[in-house]
Structure formats: C-alpha cells, structure tokens
Design a protein around this motif. Structure first.
Motif, short mmCIF file in Angstrom:
data_model
loop_
_atom_site.label_atom_id
_atom_site.label_comp_id
_atom_site.label_asym_id
_atom_site.label_seq_id
_atom_site.Cartn_x
_atom_site.Cartn_y
_atom_site.Cartn_z
N LYS A 118 -14.19 15.89 8.21
CA LYS A 118 -14.94 14.81 7.57
C LYS A 118 -14.76 14.78 6.07
O LYS A 118 -14.73 13.71 5.45
N GLU A 119 -14.65 15.94 5.45
CA GLU A 119 -14.54 16.00 3.99
C GLU A 119 -13.13 15.68 3.50
O GLU A 119 -12.96 15.15 2.40
N ASN A 120 -12.14 16.01 4.28
CA ASN A 120 -10.76 15.84 3.84
C ASN A 120 -9.89 15.40 5.01
O ASN A 120 -9.02 16.12 5.47
N PRO A 121 -10.12 14.18 5.51
CA PRO A 121 -9.44 13.76 6.73
C PRO A 121 -7.98 13.41 6.51
O PRO A 121 -7.55 13.11 5.39
N THR A 122 -7.22 13.45 7.57
CA THR A 122 -5.85 12.97 7.55
C THR A 122 -5.87 11.48 7.82
O THR A 122 -6.46 11.02 8.79
N ILE A 123 -5.22 10.73 6.96
CA ILE A 123 -5.26 9.27 7.05
C ILE A 123 -3.83 8.74 7.07
O ILE A 123 -3.00 9.15 6.26
N ALA A 124 -3.56 7.85 8.01
CA ALA A 124 -2.22 7.26 8.09
C ALA A 124 -2.31 5.89 8.73
O ALA A 124 -3.29 5.56 9.40
N ASN A 125 -1.27 5.11 8.54
CA ASN A 125 -1.17 3.80 9.17
C ASN A 125 -0.60 3.98 10.57
O ASN A 125 0.59 4.16 10.74
N GLN A 126 -1.47 3.92 11.56
CA GLN A 126 -1.01 4.03 12.94
C GLN A 126 -1.05 2.70 13.67
O GLN A 126 -0.86 2.64 14.88
N TRP A 127 -1.29 1.64 12.94
CA TRP A 127 -1.34 0.33 13.57
C TRP A 127 0.06 -0.28 13.65
O TRP A 127 0.99 0.16 12.98
N SER A 128 0.20 -1.31 14.47
CA SER A 128 1.47 -2.01 14.57
C SER A 128 1.26 -3.50 14.33
O SER A 128 0.13 -4.00 14.36
N GLY A 129 2.35 -4.21 14.09
CA GLY A 129 2.28 -5.64 13.92
C GLY A 129 1.41 -6.06 12.76
O GLY A 129 1.41 -5.44 11.69
N VAL A 130 0.64 -7.13 12.95
CA VAL A 130 -0.17 -7.67 11.88
C VAL A 130 -1.26 -6.70 11.46
O VAL A 130 -1.65 -6.65 10.28
N GLN A 131 -1.76 -5.87 12.41
CA GLN A 131 -2.77 -4.87 12.05
C GLN A 131 -2.20 -3.80 11.12
O GLN A 131 -2.92 -3.27 10.27
N SER A 132 -0.92 -3.51 11.26
CA SER A 132 -0.28 -2.57 10.34
C SER A 132 -0.28 -3.13 8.92
O SER A 132 -0.54 -2.41 7.95
N GLU A 133 0.00 -4.42 8.80
CA GLU A 133 -0.07 -5.06 7.49
C GLU A 133 -1.49 -5.02 6.94
O GLU A 133 -1.69 -4.80 5.74
N MET A 134 -2.46 -5.24 7.80
CA MET A 134 -3.86 -5.19 7.38
C MET A 134 -4.22 -3.82 6.83
O MET A 134 -4.93 -3.70 5.82
N TRP A 135 -3.73 -2.78 7.50
CA TRP A 135 -4.04 -1.43 7.02
C TRP A 135 -3.44 -1.20 5.64
O TRP A 135 -4.09 -0.59 4.78
N GLU A 136 -2.24 -1.67 5.42
CA GLU A 136 -1.62 -1.51 4.10
C GLU A 136 -2.43 -2.26 3.03
O GLU A 136 -2.55 -1.79 1.89
N VAL A 137 -2.97 -3.41 3.40
CA VAL A 137 -3.83 -4.16 2.49
C VAL A 137 -5.08 -3.35 2.16
O VAL A 137 -5.47 -3.23 0.98
N ALA A 138 -5.70 -2.79 3.18
CA ALA A 138 -6.91 -1.98 2.96
C ALA A 138 -6.60 -0.75 2.12
O ALA A 138 -7.39 -0.36 1.24
N ASN A 139 -5.45 -0.15 2.37
CA ASN A 139 -5.03 1.04 1.62
C ASN A 139 -4.86 0.72 0.13
O ASN A 139 -5.32 1.46 -0.75
N GLN A 140 -4.19 -0.40 -0.15
CA GLN A 140 -4.00 -0.85 -1.53
C GLN A 140 -5.35 -1.14 -2.19
O GLN A 140 -5.60 -0.76 -3.34
N TYR A 141 -6.20 -1.83 -1.47
CA TYR A 141 -7.51 -2.22 -1.98
C TYR A 141 -8.37 -1.00 -2.31
O TYR A 141 -8.95 -0.90 -3.40
N ILE A 142 -8.44 -0.06 -1.40
CA ILE A 142 -9.27 1.14 -1.61
C ILE A 142 -8.76 1.94 -2.80
O ILE A 142 -9.53 2.30 -3.71
N ASN A 143 -7.47 2.20 -2.82
CA ASN A 143 -6.92 3.13 -3.82
C ASN A 143 -6.66 2.50 -5.19
O ASN A 143 -6.61 3.22 -6.19
#
Length: 440
Positions: free
Chosen positions: A36-61
C-alpha cells in the motif's frame, strides 16, 4: 516531473515504481498493486483504455503532484512570513515591507490553491480540507467575538496555537484558512500598514468590542500554521513517499489520515493509477478520467465559479432570482474581498481546468498524453468547442482582471455577467466531454 521512459519512471526514493507488464483486455482489471505504501504501478490496459491510463499518468505526475508540492512549499513560506511579522512587531521593528512580504507569500500560496481546485476530489474533499481552509464569506462578527474572548486569545499564545485553532474553531470556523489570513493582511485591496498593528481593530464589525491588532498577528501565525499543515497533508496524501520528507514528518506527527478508502487504500495518486484493482476507489480507468473531467473535477469548479463564485453576487446586484429558491443568493458571497483579488482567483480556477486538460502546468499547448489530445485523437467531435470555451472563459476573466474594477466594488458590472456566461459555457462543454469519455 519529466518522462524518463515510455512509462515514466519516478526514481525518487520510495517513488511509484513503474514497470512494463503484459496488457490486459478491456474486460479484465489489472491484477497489480502490491504494498500500500509503495505499490508497483504499470499500464496494463489495452486499446483506448491504455491511452486513458497514459493520460491519467501524465495528469497525476505532471499536474497534481507539482501543484500540491508547490502549494505545500508556498504555504510554508506564508507561515514563516507570518511568524516574522509577529516577531518583528514584538521587537518593535515591524515595517510596511514586512507586511508586503507576507502579502506576497499569501498571493503565492493562494495561486497554487486556486490552481488545485479542479482536483478537489480525493483528499481535499474526503478529509474536509477544502471547507476547513477556504470557507467564505468570512463572518466578521464571528471573528470579532473570537478575538475579544480572553480565553480564546489566550489560546493563541499557548504552547501550540496551531493545534488550538484547529481543535477549538467551532465558533469561528469561517475565520480559519485563507480568508482569515486575508482579513488580517489586507484592507481595501492593499496590504495594511505596519503601524495599524500597534493599535486596535477599527473594522465596522468590531465596533462593539475592543480587539488589539497585535492579537490579530497571533491569530495570523496560528491560522497560517494550520493552513501549512493542511497543505502538507494534501501533498502527502497524493504523493505518498514522494512528498517532501520534512512535510511528511509533520503530517505523521499530526497523526491524520492520508490514504483513500477511509485510510484503507492507497495514497491518492496511486489510487487513480491503480484504477480497476483491489484497493483502488476507481472501478476502471474510464471512471478515473470521468472523475477528472466531469462533475467531481474540472466540471465541479467550472460550475462553482459560474453559478456561485460569480453568480450569487451578480444575480443579487442585477435583480435576478436565485438558482435555488430555498437558498437565497447573498450580495456578500464574494471570495477574496479584502485583497480584491476575486477575478484573479476565478481565473486561476480556470487555469486549474486548463492544466488538467492539457496535462501540464501553464503551457500553451496540450501534452501528447493529455485529455485534449486524447479527445482529438479519438475523434471526439466537440473537442474544438471545448477548446474555444476554455479560451473564452480565460479571456473574459482576463478582461475582468485588467479592467481595474474589482468584483466586490461592482458585482453587477456587465463584465462579471460575461465571465459568468463564458465559464458556464465551459462547464457545458466539460459535461459533454465527460459523457463521451464514459462510453469509450
């Protein structure tokens, strides 16, 4: 923070570890997470959801993290300047320059706060930080009662005045946060003069009590400390182990909650990037982006600026009915009236929306992994309407800022109505974009 690889490796000690794992189908939830304190995070989505994850990643960081980091640092500077004012006054050496320096620190912290309001969802809402730090209008009578109460004033000079105002604010809750600080630092749109702190408060709301302005400085320090602590908490709640260690130590000392899901989930940044996994509050990455754009995120602050921040006083001043007949509008429902920075606040709120949609901070074009680029690349027909509405809202508020006519001085001016209508149009476009995202 800059992208180091195609998945953004944040290599600060204790940072979110990003690794390349096999993508899952649209119907599968990513089976990742871990500690919980130091999770492993990666884009495991495919297709349009994979793009969404990259958007969220950019937004958060690149939007949320640096905004909250800067907010925490600027709130620390504001607290230090408040302490400086009190110490200089006690020594008899307080100058107008000292007050102006505190006002500059206030403006810096205020800007970062207003530019965070497109993402008040999460810790700011879950822990009631937003109303605690940013309630308005300030009840001046409430503040007068507090500062004329000898028991309350004694608490401002106790061993821990920050804890005192945090724990004993039931009768002066509107005086906490930024607007209590604003009242002490500003009058009629300008920093107060150092000499006034040698005397007694002369605001009309204090006519029936006698309050030393020196006690207002003690109040300034205590409330600035409380604001600082809450900004630290926001930073830690979103960044987790990436937060400034000094700030994190202070939050740990306070013993407050910092995790999602009633403190049983992840830190809030990880919570969004782990959408769809056990322990995340988001059922899917689609739901995360809907939150970002829609009525909980960008749409929330657009609606508030249009219907409430500008709308209430404007409707009263122009003789229009309240939106809700059961909750009459108020002519004094005006944010930042003492500094006369209302329009600046409102524009910073729209900049918060722009930053969220662009995936960067104060840039002229969207990032490749941004909401705006995602909408355009995936054929959303309303993307130009959204861009135009965003540009128009900023332009109308910039005209208000540049006019020299403060909102508090003329809330019924046509420029206020123009800005209100432009921001309302932006809200309509945000709602439409959010609905489109929800079915992708």
């Amino acid at each position: 923070m800059k992208r180091k690889t195609n998945l953004l490796a944040l290599l600060v000690t204790g940072a979110l570890a990003v690794t390349s794992l096999t993508a899952c189908s649209d119907d599968d939830s990513p089976a990742i997470g871990g500690d919980k304190e130091n999770p492993t995070i990666a884009n495991q989505w495919s297709g349009v959801q994979s793009e969404m994850w990259e958007v969220a990643n950019q937004y958060i960081n690149n939007v949320v993290f640096p905004t909250y980091s800067n907010l925490a640092s600027s709130a620390d500077e504001l607290y230090q300047q408040a302490v400086n004012m009190q110490q200089k006054h006690t020594a008899g050496t307080l100058t107008d320059s000292d007050v102006e320096a505190a006002c500059d620190a206030f403006k810096a912290a205020r800007e970062y706060w207003e530019k965070s309001e497109a993402f008040l969802f999460g810790a700011a809402t879950d822990f009631n930080i937003d109303p605690h730090m940013d309630s308005w209008p300030l009840d001046q009578g409430q503040m007068a009662d507090f500062l004329s109460n000898s028991t309350m004033v004694a608490g401002l000079y106790s061993d821990d005045p920050i804890a005192f105002v945090n724990q004993n604010n039931a009768n002066f809750d509107t005086a906490l946060g930024f607007h209590g600080l604003e009242f002490v630092l500003y009058r009629d749109g300008a920093p107060r003069k150092a000499a006034v702190f040698d005397g007694y408060e002369d605001h009309p709301s204090f006519a029936n009590v006698q309050v030393r302005c020196a006690d207002e400085l003690a109040f300034l320090v205590a409330v600035a400390g409380d604001v600082r602590d809450n900004c630290y908490r926001l930073e830690v709640s979103w960044l987790g182990l990436q937060a400034d260690p000094v700030h994190a130590a202070r939050v740990a000392e306070l013993g407050v909650r910092t995790h999602a899901l009633d403190n049983n989930g992840y830190y809030y940044g990880a919570d969004m990037l782990l959408a769809g996994t056990d322990g995340s509050s988001y059922a899917s990455i689609t739901a995360a982006l809907v939150t970002l754009v829609g009525a909980s995120g960008c749409g929330n602050i657009a609606n508030e600026v249009a219907s409430q921040k500008i709308g209430q006083a404007y409707r009263v001043a122009t003789g229009q009915p309240s939106l809700d007949p059961n909750e009459p509008d108020a002519i004094d429902y005006i944010e930042s009236p003492y500094s006369k920075r209302s329009y600046i606040d409102y524009r910073d709120n729209i900049y918060s929306i722009k930053n969220s949609l662009y995936g960067n901070i104060d840039q002229t074009s969207p990032n490749a992994n941004s909401i705006m680029t995602f909408l355009r690349n995936n054929g959303y027909e309303g993307v130009d309407d959204l861009q135009n509405a965003l540009d128009d809202a900023i332009a109308k508020l910039t005209a208000c800022v540049n006019s020299g006519i403060a909102f508090v001085d003329n809330p019924g001016h046509r420029q206020a109505g123009d800005a209100m209508e432009a921001v309302d149009a932006l809200n309509t476009q945000l709602e439409a974009a959010s609905q489109w995202i929800s079915i992708q």
